[in-house]
Design an enzyme around this catalytic site. Sequence first.
Site, PDB file in Angstrom:
ATOM      1  N   GLY A   1       1.034   8.314  -3.837  1.00 38.51           N
ATOM      2  CA  GLY A   1       0.532   8.584  -2.497  1.00 38.51           C
ATOM      3  C   GLY A   1       0.941   9.950  -1.982  1.00 38.51           C
TER       4      GLY A   1
ATOM      5  N   GLU B   1      -1.690   3.176   1.851  1.00 36.89           N
ATOM      6  CA  GLU B   1      -0.876   1.965   1.922  1.00 36.89           C
ATOM      7  C   GLU B   1       0.027   1.980   0.703  1.00 36.89           C
ATOM      8  OE1 GLU B   1       0.816  -1.145   1.139  1.00 36.89           O
ATOM      9  OE2 GLU B   1      -1.108  -2.051   0.636  1.00 36.89           O
TER      10      GLU B   1
ATOM     11  N   GLY C   1      -1.098   1.930  -3.437  1.00 38.25           N
ATOM     12  CA  GLY C   1      -0.311   2.085  -4.651  1.00 38.25           C
ATOM     13  C   GLY C   1       1.078   2.597  -4.343  1.00 38.25           C
ATOM     14  N   SER C   2       1.675   3.255  -5.305  1.00 40.67           N
ATOM     15  CA  SER C   2       3.065   3.679  -5.184  1.00 40.67           C
ATOM     16  C   SER C   2       3.211   4.853  -4.230  1.00 40.67           C
ATOM     17  CB  SER C   2       3.623   4.071  -6.552  1.00 40.67           C
ATOM     18  OG  SER C   2       3.071   5.305  -6.980  1.00 40.67           O
ATOM     19  N   THR C   3       4.402   4.957  -3.659  1.00 41.36           N
ATOM     20  CA  THR C   3       4.697   6.072  -2.761  1.00 41.36           C
ATOM     21  C   THR C   3       4.609   7.402  -3.500  1.00 41.36           C
ATOM     22  OG1 THR C   3       6.056   4.726  -1.297  1.00 41.36           O
ATOM     23  CG2 THR C   3       6.493   7.087  -1.304  1.00 41.36           C
TER      24      THR C   3
ATOM     25  N   CYS D   1       3.735  -5.711  -2.103  1.00 40.58           N
ATOM     26  CA  CYS D   1       4.514  -4.748  -1.326  1.00 40.58           C
ATOM     27  C   CYS D   1       5.027  -5.311  -0.010  1.00 40.58           C
ATOM     28  CB  CYS D   1       3.687  -3.490  -1.065  1.00 40.58           C
ATOM     29  SG  CYS D   1       2.107  -3.830  -0.257  1.00 40.58           S
TER      30      CYS D   1
END
Length: 484
Positions: A240, A257, A235-237, A291
């Site tokens: 994360g 990831e 998912g999104s940074t 991504c």
Amino acid sequence: MTPERLYIGGEWVEPDGGHYEVTDPATEEVVGLAPEASPAQVHEAARAAREAFASWSRTRPEERAAVLSRAADLMARDARAHARLARAESGATPAVARGMQVGVGIARFRRYAKGALEPVEQAVPPQINEAGPMGRAGVLGAVAVRRPVGVVTCITSYNNPWANPAGKIAPALAMGNTVVVKPAPQDPLSVYAMARALAEAGAPPGVVNVVTGSGPEAGAAAVASRDVDMVSFTGSTAVGQRIGEVCGRELKRQLLELGGKGAALVFDDADLSAAIGGIGTTFSFYSGQICTAPTRVLAQRRVYGRLVEGLAAHLGRMTVGDPADPGTVVGPVISAAHRDRVESYIELGREEGARVLRHGRAPAHGKGFYVPPALLTECTSGMRVVREEIFGPVVVVVPFDDEEEGIALAGDTDYGLIDYVWSADVARAFRVAARLRAGGVGVNTVGRNMEAPFGGFRKSGVGRDVGSYALHAYSELQAVVWPG
């Protein structure tokens, strides 16, 4: 329409929080009702996984392989129904839902059925020890053995409701772990179909548990549970980073990831038609919600104009519309909120001075979350549209003069998932690839080798999976030493 239930400890359980609607991004019609798990139910799922781990981790690899293989066969048996559901949940075209979603999901279960049988021991060279405080002189043998981590929380992304969960669940189970799966709230119903196949295939109660929720509470509970040993997240940074903070406090294993802003360096000797075709897939594949896409194009100045012209022509051939229509190339993005976010970035690019080329329009009936593709040219490296992940059908183009400048521009980012190099000079392409701070580099291709390690540098993630690397990711190394 039958409301879905949670899957905990081998039982289908009514959710404490009722249900929420899952909508088709193309039509805004309700696809199904997903269960709203309470934090207590998520913790119950983690406890069930903990109890099941004791026996599942000791099963013979052949037994685990048989379960995964049977599950793949059952998924293939019902592939048409699964593809219809995946298409409705995610807004994918039928071909993508069949091949890249359900098809890849099944292939991953088959791959890790074989993976369960891969050797887990690696011999270590013997060591000759002299007599001393630790014992008599002698030869010590050793072997490094991969053991399961324990209970794994798998939090999956919305852009592929089959391949992404399968890429976590299958290798985790193959290694003897048990899982708590928390799918993305936008398209969770496919994961329940996957759980049914695993149950029918003979996965013991508690080995696989599925919990869902429309907000962050279920995912937060699945990360924080004391029964969880590892978190695997796609998912999104931003999310994360929050997961990493929680895992860091408890020293839990992580596989993250995260986001990407892939650079595509196109040199003046490149095969422009190949580069344009490769980059052009960004616009259409999952409506740009991928991504790994080369969304940040760096073009050597001598070919900049021709590359932009070619990308504009590629853009012009893309039909925007209902993914059920055979002529559609670009379907909807996942939600109204994401549509508005992507559109705001396109407008931001215009305000920052980029030239915006667009093609297509949303269907006339006014339903669905459509974003006509956009090509942003005359960009500079400082623009937010160049630096930030947009995750939609948007590509930016920045010129550069020489190799050193191209490499510097490619590295001027917080991300580092996959970059790309197009050049007829293969020696230069590999030389440039060696200097790119990215987990993967495509040389004259956007294709991927599905046995190669996958993961990112910097804010694109932590750890590697895919192929045998996924088996390594879901295992701990144990050293066993003995006297010779």
